[in-house]
Design a protein around this motif. Structure first.
Motif, PDB file in Angstrom:
ATOM      1  N   TYR A 173       0.920  -1.092   0.132  1.00 57.04           N
ATOM      2  CA  TYR A 173      -0.012  -0.168  -0.001  1.00 57.04           C
ATOM      3  C   TYR A 173       0.736   1.405   0.035  1.00 57.04           C
ATOM      4  O   TYR A 173       0.517   2.384  -0.790  1.00 57.04           O
ATOM      5  CB  TYR A 173      -1.053   0.169   1.021  1.00 57.04           C
ATOM      6  CG  TYR A 173      -2.147  -1.018   0.962  1.00 57.04           C
ATOM      7  CD1 TYR A 173      -3.076  -0.447  -0.096  1.00 57.04           C
ATOM      8  CD2 TYR A 173      -2.276  -2.008   1.771  1.00 57.04           C
ATOM      9  CE1 TYR A 173      -4.190  -1.479  -0.338  1.00 57.04           C
ATOM     10  CE2 TYR A 173      -3.521  -2.602   1.441  1.00 57.04           C
ATOM     11  CZ  TYR A 173      -4.257  -2.600   0.630  1.00 57.04           C
ATOM     12  OH  TYR A 173      -5.427  -3.352   0.476  1.00 57.04           O
ATOM     13  N   LYS A 174       1.957   1.164   0.491  1.00 54.97           N
ATOM     14  CA  LYS A 174       2.939   2.354   0.856  1.00 54.97           C
ATOM     15  C   LYS A 174       3.451   2.591  -0.563  1.00 54.97           C
ATOM     16  O   LYS A 174       3.661   3.888  -1.091  1.00 54.97           O
ATOM     17  CB  LYS A 174       4.107   2.015   1.751  1.00 54.97           C
ATOM     18  CG  LYS A 174       5.086   3.404   1.451  1.00 54.97           C
ATOM     19  CD  LYS A 174       6.201   3.166   2.868  1.00 54.97           C
ATOM     20  CE  LYS A 174       7.064   4.371   2.891  1.00 54.97           C
ATOM     21  NZ  LYS A 174       6.621   5.435   3.029  1.00 54.97           N
ATOM     22  N   GLU A 175       3.650   1.672  -1.413  1.00 54.60           N
ATOM     23  CA  GLU A 175       4.408   1.707  -2.772  1.00 54.60           C
ATOM     24  C   GLU A 175       3.092   2.461  -3.876  1.00 54.60           C
ATOM     25  O   GLU A 175       3.532   3.100  -4.582  1.00 54.60           O
ATOM     26  CB  GLU A 175       4.517   0.287  -3.448  1.00 54.60           C
ATOM     27  CG  GLU A 175       5.135   0.441  -4.596  1.00 54.60           C
ATOM     28  CD  GLU A 175       4.823  -0.835  -5.704  1.00 54.60           C
ATOM     29  OE1 GLU A 175       4.539  -0.780  -6.973  1.00 54.60           O
ATOM     30  OE2 GLU A 175       4.419  -1.946  -5.111  1.00 54.60           O
ATOM     31  N   ILE A 176       1.861   2.023  -3.512  1.00 56.25           N
ATOM     32  CA  ILE A 176       0.818   2.587  -4.336  1.00 56.25           C
ATOM     33  C   ILE A 176       0.563   4.012  -3.772  1.00 56.25           C
ATOM     34  O   ILE A 176       0.326   5.061  -4.673  1.00 56.25           O
ATOM     35  CB  ILE A 176      -0.467   1.998  -4.183  1.00 56.25           C
ATOM     36  CG1 ILE A 176      -0.457   0.219  -4.583  1.00 56.25           C
ATOM     37  CG2 ILE A 176      -1.779   2.606  -4.772  1.00 56.25           C
ATOM     38  CD1 ILE A 176      -1.809  -0.416  -4.276  1.00 56.25           C
ATOM     39  N   PHE A 177       0.433   4.475  -2.481  1.00 52.20           N
ATOM     40  CA  PHE A 177       0.082   5.825  -2.227  1.00 52.20           C
ATOM     41  C   PHE A 177       1.158   6.761  -1.612  1.00 52.20           C
ATOM     42  O   PHE A 177       1.078   7.826  -1.122  1.00 52.20           O
ATOM     43  CB  PHE A 177      -1.020   5.628  -0.866  1.00 52.20           C
ATOM     44  CG  PHE A 177      -2.159   5.139  -1.519  1.00 52.20           C
ATOM     45  CD1 PHE A 177      -3.127   5.973  -2.177  1.00 52.20           C
ATOM     46  CD2 PHE A 177      -2.671   3.475  -1.351  1.00 52.20           C
ATOM     47  CE1 PHE A 177      -4.397   5.380  -2.283  1.00 52.20           C
ATOM     48  CE2 PHE A 177      -3.788   3.231  -1.721  1.00 52.20           C
ATOM     49  CZ  PHE A 177      -4.593   4.128  -2.420  1.00 52.20           C
ATOM     50  N   GLU A 178       2.480   6.123  -1.567  1.00 48.60           N
ATOM     51  CA  GLU A 178       3.608   6.680  -0.909  1.00 48.60           C
ATOM     52  C   GLU A 178       3.246   7.361   0.514  1.00 48.60           C
ATOM     53  O   GLU A 178       2.946   6.379   1.376  1.00 48.60           O
ATOM     54  CB  GLU A 178       4.108   7.768  -1.774  1.00 48.60           C
ATOM     55  CG  GLU A 178       4.504   7.113  -3.236  1.00 48.60           C
ATOM     56  CD  GLU A 178       4.968   8.146  -4.245  1.00 48.60           C
ATOM     57  OE1 GLU A 178       4.530   9.262  -3.918  1.00 48.60           O
ATOM     58  OE2 GLU A 178       5.389   7.736  -5.435  1.00 48.60           O
ATOM     59  N   ASP A 179       3.572   8.593   0.725  1.00 48.77           N
ATOM     60  CA  ASP A 179       3.166   9.221   2.177  1.00 48.77           C
ATOM     61  C   ASP A 179       1.841   9.345   2.342  1.00 48.77           C
ATOM     62  O   ASP A 179       1.415   9.963   3.255  1.00 48.77           O
ATOM     63  CB  ASP A 179       4.094  10.530   2.309  1.00 48.77           C
ATOM     64  CG  ASP A 179       5.543  10.204   2.321  1.00 48.77           C
ATOM     65  OD1 ASP A 179       5.965   9.225   2.431  1.00 48.77           O
ATOM     66  OD2 ASP A 179       6.357  11.243   1.997  1.00 48.77           O
TER      67      ASP A 179
END
Length: 646
Positions: A173-179
């Protein structure tokens, strides 16, 4: 003395989480303001039904509305995969207009193509439409928390991978939405939440993903918890005292104040700060009002057939093209209508037609008129009975010339200004009546003409109203049917009556509640639940048509078991989001008239032509004044029969 930190509720279900959320929007807005909070999110289950209602109510109280949704997500590459029922929760929030449009698109696709028990999306769709969205990992049913919760046997049995699996999902999910991805932490006193709490914080430390504090809010006050349990029982068709039903083990799902939240999360104040960080990121301004009329869908072939030179021949949708065709069809149509008008009055008709044409063109409505003209002509070609016209449209000579109506407004002194008035900008409203049995064929034609995603019916919400909510609550509290029926019948038969007014008007209600503890409990819960949305359906007549896919203006809903689409925003808000309503009414009277005309044709070899028939025939008025008007449209009720006799 330290100041209470600012807090924003980011996991909140309104009354539009049907039979699950019990937060009525206006009281919610007032309570948020009273508690000193300056922003709040809505995250209804799988839908955006209440977005505009929520947006308007919060803005009216000076609260920043954050438009969100608690989505259902699965991991199959096939969006509509029906081999797995495993789904996870995920909260999404619109930062800006791009995020809002992506949210509407995701919610629409979930109903149109991903529905299986629930409206679902998958990671691929999310990845492709993540711009402008903030995401949080949701509750125990969120994918990260679900993998962490290995003390739950069902999770383990269904493949929960524990800490490392949860961490991998969080990084995905971090890869999709970053920060813009946050881990969500909840503290309601539930054992499973205690079990995952420290693990969430550990993932946060190891990955740098921030943690946000939330409270899964389903009702306004803590005292509403028991009534909310009854609400869930209505949804599940279970008895309140059924030991095997799904139930909330704690009474903590109410709107907590910033002070209460500060105590709950005193050890991780940064999780409270993160709520404000998300609120600061979300600055959506929804442009409301001033709807753009749709354009007629033109083809070059149609222009060639009519020998028309178009100003923008390459464009399917164009106001200028609409004007050319509109003027052409109005003038040709009037020539046909003038065959039954005395020649000395022809110029009067032509002059009035030009005035109406100019007003309609200046108000940018030629496309609207052509859309109606087109489907009315097609209905007549298909042999579908169409009403002669009623309401304000009957005052338009343009409508008569285009054969939208069959009533000449001039002999009756009908005013065009009732239909469209340039001094008072309002949308045209043509109520089109079709034979009830074949109305669906016309809607199908419009869908075929403009595209599946560009045409939808309008959603409606059934509510828990006075008598109904008594019956529903009585059923889940296992009150015998005869007693429940007698209690419901104490509610006076008055339009718009509510429980509070009923209590004041009917003393027997108080007597019953004082004498019968079960009746008192039914009344208490019914009072808390009255007015909440019970189910979604579709408007009997309303349809919207757009030049572009409707999800750019309203998310779409697919009613269960039907092959039609509906807007997720109800009729009160469709104009606000740049849509104009067309009314396709199904009228059984037209079916009866058509069957009668067929019988006349069989027996006498001719049909009644209502355009040329003498409407002043004495026999018509002799019949009406007998009061024997059952089956005659709009004069068949008891009151109208009585009026006809008098």
């Amino acid at each position: 003395m330290s100041q209470t930190p600012q807090f924003t509720h980011l996991h909140l279900h309104t009354e539009y989480s049907l039979l699950d959320g019990a937060n009525k929007i206006k009281p919610l807005a007032k309570k948020i303001k009273k508690m000193g909070m300056t922003s709040v999110a809505m995250t209804d289950h799988g839908n955006m039904f209440g977005a505009i209602d929520f947006y308007n109510a919060m803005r009216a109280e000076g609260i920043k509305p954050i438009i969100g949704m608690e989505a259902y997500i699965h991991n199959s590459e096939d969006l509509g995969d029906k081999t797995t029922r495993q789904r996870y929760h995920l909260c999404l929030y619109a930062k800006n207009d791009i995020g809002y449009k992506n949210l509407m698109f995701l919610s629409s696709q979930a109903y149109m193509h991903g529905f299986y028990y629930y409206p679902r999306i998958n990671k691929q769709l999310l990845r492709e439409n993540s711009e402008g969205l903030v995401c949080s990992a949701a509750c125990l049913q969120g994918e990260v928390n679900w993998h962490l919760n290995t003390q739950n046997e069902r999770n383990v049995k269904n493949g929960a991978k524990g800490y490392e699996g949860a961490k991998a999902v969080a990084l995905e999910y971090k890869e999709i939405f970053e920060d813009d991805f946050y881990l969500e932490i909840m503290r309601h006193g539930i054992g499973d939440q205690h079990f995952v709490d420290d693990q969430i914080l550990r993932i946060s430390r190891e990955t740098g993903i921030k943690v946000v504090a939330t409270n899964d809010t389903h009702y306004l006050e803590q005292k509403d918890a028991d009534a909310h349990e009854a609400f869930m029982c209505i949804a599940m068709n279970k008895l309140y005292d059924d030991p095997n039903r799904l139930r909330h083990s704690v009474h903590e799902f109410y709107l907590k104040s910033p002070e209460q939240i500060a105590k709950l999360y005193a050890d991780i104040p940064e999780a409270i700060e993160a709520t404000q960080e998300i609120a600061d990121k979300c600055n959506l301004e929804i442009k409301l009002g001033n709807p753009t009329p749709p354009n007629f869908k033109f083809t070059r072939q149609k222009a060639e057939d009519l020998n028309l030179t178009l100003p923008e021949p390459e464009l399917e949708y164009s106001l200028e093209n609409d004007k050319v065709l509109f003027i052409h069809e109005c003038r040709i149509g009037l020539e046909d209508r003038l065959k039954i008008v005395p020649e000395e009055r022809h110029q009067e008709y032509k002059d009035r037609l030009e005035v109406e044409i100019e007003i309609i063109n200046n108000m940018r409505f030629p496309g609207y008129m052509l859309i109606v003209w087109d489907f009315v002509i097609v209905a007549k070609q298909m042999g579908i009975p169409v009403g002669p016209g009623r309401g304000s449209a009957a005052g338009s000579l343009v409508a008569f010339s285009l054969k939208i109506t069959d009533i000449d407004p001039i002999p009756y002194g009908l005013l065009f200004e009732r239909f469209l008035n340039p001094e008072r900008i309002s949308m045209p409203d043509i109520d089109m009546d079709f034979c009830q049995a074949r109305r669906g064929e016309i809607i199908d034609y419009v869908v075929q003409q403009y595209g599946r995603a560009n045409v939808a019916q309008i959603i409606t919400f059934g509510k828990l109203l006075a008598k109904g909510v008594i019956r529903d609550v009585a059923r889940v509290l296992d009150m015998p049917y005869a007693r429940a029926d007698a209690m419901a019948k104490l509610i006076p038969d008055e339009l718009g009556i509510n429980l509070t007014n009923s209590y004041e008007k009917e003393p027997k209600i108080k007597e019953l509640c004082d004498a019968d503890p079960q009746a008192a409990r039914v009344w208490e819960y019914a009072l808390a639940l009255e007015g909440l949305n019970r189910n979604a359906g579709t408007h009997a007549a309303g349809v919207v048509i757009s030049n572009e896919p409707l999800w750019k203006k309203t998310p779409l809903f697919k009613p269960s078991g039907l092959d039609t689409l509906a807007t997720q925003y109800n009729g009160k808000y469709v104009e606000d989001v740049d849509l104009i309503k067309f009314d396709f009414l199904g009228l059984k009277t037209l079916t009866v008239i058509e069957e009668a005309n067929k019988l006349i044709e069989q027996r006498h070899g001719k049909r009644v032509d209502f355009i040329t028939t003498d409407v002043n025939d004495k026999g018509v008025y002799d019949l009406i004044q007998t009061g024997n008007t059952i089956g005659l449209f709009q004069i068949e009720s008891d009151g109208m029969q009585d009026l006809c006799k008098r």
